[in-house]
Design a protein around this motif. Structure first.
Motif, short mmCIF file in Angstrom:
data_model
loop_
_atom_site.label_atom_id
_atom_site.label_comp_id
_atom_site.label_asym_id
_atom_site.label_seq_id
_atom_site.Cartn_x
_atom_site.Cartn_y
_atom_site.Cartn_z
N ASP A 82 0.83 -1.21 0.00
CA ASP A 82 0.00 0.00 0.00
C ASP A 82 0.86 1.26 0.00
OD1 ASP A 82 -2.31 -1.48 -0.06
OD2 ASP A 82 -2.78 -1.24 2.08
N GLU A 83 1.96 1.23 0.73
CA GLU A 83 2.85 2.41 0.76
C GLU A 83 3.52 2.60 -0.60
OE1 GLU A 83 6.41 4.44 3.41
OE2 GLU A 83 6.07 2.28 3.56
N ALA A 84 3.93 1.50 -1.23
CA ALA A 84 4.53 1.60 -2.56
C ALA A 84 3.53 2.20 -3.54
CB ALA A 84 5.00 0.23 -3.04
N ILE A 85 2.29 1.78 -3.47
CA ILE A 85 1.25 2.33 -4.35
C ILE A 85 1.10 3.83 -4.11
CG2 ILE A 85 -1.24 2.36 -4.78
CD1 ILE A 85 -1.17 -0.71 -4.38
N ASP A 86 1.11 4.24 -2.85
CA ASP A 86 1.00 5.67 -2.53
C ASP A 86 2.15 6.46 -3.14
OD1 ASP A 86 -0.04 8.00 -0.90
OD2 ASP A 86 1.95 7.79 0.00
N LEU A 87 3.37 5.92 -3.07
CA LEU A 87 4.52 6.63 -3.63
C LEU A 87 4.46 6.68 -5.16
CD1 LEU A 87 7.32 5.22 -1.29
CD2 LEU A 87 6.28 7.51 -1.22
N VAL A 88 3.98 5.61 -5.78
CA VAL A 88 3.83 5.62 -7.24
C VAL A 88 2.73 6.60 -7.64
CG1 VAL A 88 3.29 4.24 -9.29
CG2 VAL A 88 4.68 3.25 -7.46
N GLU A 89 1.65 6.64 -6.89
CA GLU A 89 0.59 7.61 -7.17
C GLU A 89 1.11 9.04 -7.08
OE1 GLU A 89 -2.33 6.43 -4.29
OE2 GLU A 89 -3.46 5.23 -5.76
N HIS A 90 1.92 9.31 -6.07
CA HIS A 90 2.50 10.64 -5.93
C HIS A 90 3.40 10.96 -7.12
CE1 HIS A 90 5.78 13.40 -4.75
NE2 HIS A 90 4.77 14.11 -4.29
N ALA A 91 4.24 9.99 -7.51
CA ALA A 91 5.13 10.21 -8.65
C ALA A 91 4.34 10.58 -9.89
CB ALA A 91 5.97 8.95 -8.90
N LYS A 92 3.25 9.89 -10.13
CA LYS A 92 2.42 10.22 -11.29
C LYS A 92 1.80 11.60 -11.14
CE LYS A 92 -1.55 8.82 -14.04
NZ LYS A 92 -2.65 7.87 -14.26
N ALA A 93 1.31 11.92 -9.96
CA ALA A 93 0.62 13.18 -9.74
C ALA A 93 1.51 14.40 -9.99
CB ALA A 93 0.05 13.23 -8.33
N VAL A 94 2.82 14.27 -9.67
CA VAL A 94 3.70 15.42 -9.83
C VAL A 94 4.41 15.43 -11.18
CG1 VAL A 94 4.02 15.65 -7.35
CG2 VAL A 94 5.68 14.31 -8.68
N GLY A 95 4.14 14.44 -12.02
CA GLY A 95 4.66 14.47 -13.38
C GLY A 95 5.89 13.64 -13.65
N ALA A 96 6.25 12.71 -12.76
CA ALA A 96 7.36 11.81 -13.06
C ALA A 96 6.99 10.92 -14.24
CB ALA A 96 7.69 10.95 -11.83
N ASP A 97 7.99 10.48 -14.96
CA ASP A 97 7.76 9.69 -16.17
C ASP A 97 7.63 8.20 -15.89
OD1 ASP A 97 8.28 11.76 -18.50
OD2 ASP A 97 9.78 12.12 -16.94
N ALA A 98 8.14 7.77 -14.74
CA ALA A 98 8.09 6.36 -14.37
C ALA A 98 8.42 6.24 -12.89
CB ALA A 98 9.08 5.54 -15.20
N ALA A 99 8.25 5.03 -12.37
CA ALA A 99 8.62 4.75 -10.99
C ALA A 99 9.57 3.56 -10.97
CB ALA A 99 7.38 4.45 -10.15
N LEU A 100 10.54 3.61 -10.06
CA LEU A 100 11.45 2.51 -9.83
C LEU A 100 11.03 1.87 -8.51
CD1 LEU A 100 14.12 0.99 -10.59
CD2 LEU A 100 15.30 2.65 -9.13
N VAL A 101 10.60 0.60 -8.58
CA VAL A 101 10.00 -0.05 -7.40
C VAL A 101 10.84 -1.26 -7.01
CG1 VAL A 101 7.93 -1.11 -6.45
CG2 VAL A 101 7.71 0.77 -8.09
N VAL A 102 11.48 -1.16 -5.87
CA VAL A 102 12.35 -2.22 -5.38
C VAL A 102 11.51 -3.39 -4.85
CG1 VAL A 102 12.54 -1.42 -2.98
CG2 VAL A 102 14.48 -2.61 -4.06
#
Length: 292
Positions: A82-102
């Motif tokens: 759930d925390e990883a999803i929150d961080l990916v959602e934030h990345a998308k919201a601020v305009g990041a092009d992708a997420a790196l998920v360990v």
């Protein structure tokens, strides 16, 4: 979208807080040096000791400073899905092009759990995701067969592989059968070999210190100049090793402080390199021709 030399950016600190001015200057230096994308708040960015607010702020700042000139791949990993999803959602919201998920760390999921973790992220957020496999830190290993299944999902676009097993480039390619799945090395010393095996680039620690040389090595290889790429790599190999002669990112921050680019400060439990490590880093920088 993702290729070449991609720095895993340090997060500079001053007086215990994130040094936003220094971070912005580091981003500008990377773009000027030819880096092809940026990774804020990955392992080298000390994500494990940033607060969630700091983590999100650094991603936002990176996107703002990059201003679309190069892609931003936001670190967004957690051992809680759930925390990883929150961080990916934030990345998308601020305009990041992708997420790196360990891969989730500490709780040691099996392959079914790893696959379910990444499937949940894929299903929750419409943003390109790079898998990040680093067994030396997470204890779990994302096996090629699991990677191949995840590669069929629409938002899983590639992998940063820091397993140290260069043969996995061929294994992944054989199992996935698609050139669209981007394979990036997560270890500077094997980046050139990774390219030769069919990889597209490297998410790099060394690029923090030598962005232009790292970018030039990748450019030479892509231009068919293997000898040129090898010559650059031979200048950098001691630095690749030296940046891990003490717990990372202490050596990288020390090297950057030598160049006047940020303070050497790290957060506990990481400590700054001792005198012997500093001598090793100094010598490697001299061999690479890197001076203030």
């Amino acid at each position: 979208m993702f290729h070449g030399s991609i720095p895993a950016l340090v997060t500079p600190f001053r007086n215990g807080a994130v040094d936003r001015k220094a971070f912005a200057a580091l981003v500008e230096r990377q773009i000027a040096g030819g880096s092809s994308a940026l990774v804020p708040v990955g392992t080298t960015g000390e994500t494990s000791t940033l607060t969630t607010e700091e983590h999100k702020d650094v991603v936002t700042l990176c996107v703002e400073v990059a201003a679309g000139r190069v892609p931003v791949i936001a670190g967004a990993g957690s051992n809680a899905t759930d925390e990883a999803i929150d961080l990916v959602e934030h990345a998308k919201a601020v305009g990041a092009d992708a997420a790196l998920v360990v891969c989730p760390y500490y709780n040691k999921p099996n392959q079914d759990g790893l696959e379910a973790h990444f499937r949940a992220i894929n299903d929750a957020v419409a943003l390109p995701v790079l898998l990040y496999n680093v067994p030396s830190r997470t204890v779990v290993d994302l096996l090629p067969e699991t990677v191949a299944r995840l590669a069929q999902l629409p938002n899983i676009v590639g992998i940063k592989d820091a397993s140290g097993d260069v043969a996995r480039v061929s294994q992944h390619a054989a199992l996935i059968g698609s050139a669209q799945f981007v394979q990036l090395s997560g270890e500077d010393p094997n980046a050139l070999g990774y390219l030769a095996m069919g990889g597209k680039g490297c998410i790099s620690v060394t690029a923090n210190v030598a962005p232009d040389m790292c970018a030039a090595m990748h450019a030479a290889f892509q231009a068919g100049d293997l000898a040129g790429a090898q010559a650059i790599e031979r200048k950098l190999i001691a630095l690749h090793k030296a940046l891990f002669c003490a717990p990372s990112p202490g050596p990288a921050k020390y090297a950057l402080s030598r160049l006047g680019l940020c303070e050497p400060d790290v957060r506990l439990p990481i400590t700054q390199p001792d005198a012997a490590a500093r001598e090793t880093i100094d010598a490697a920088m001299a061999l690479a021709g890197i001076h203030a």
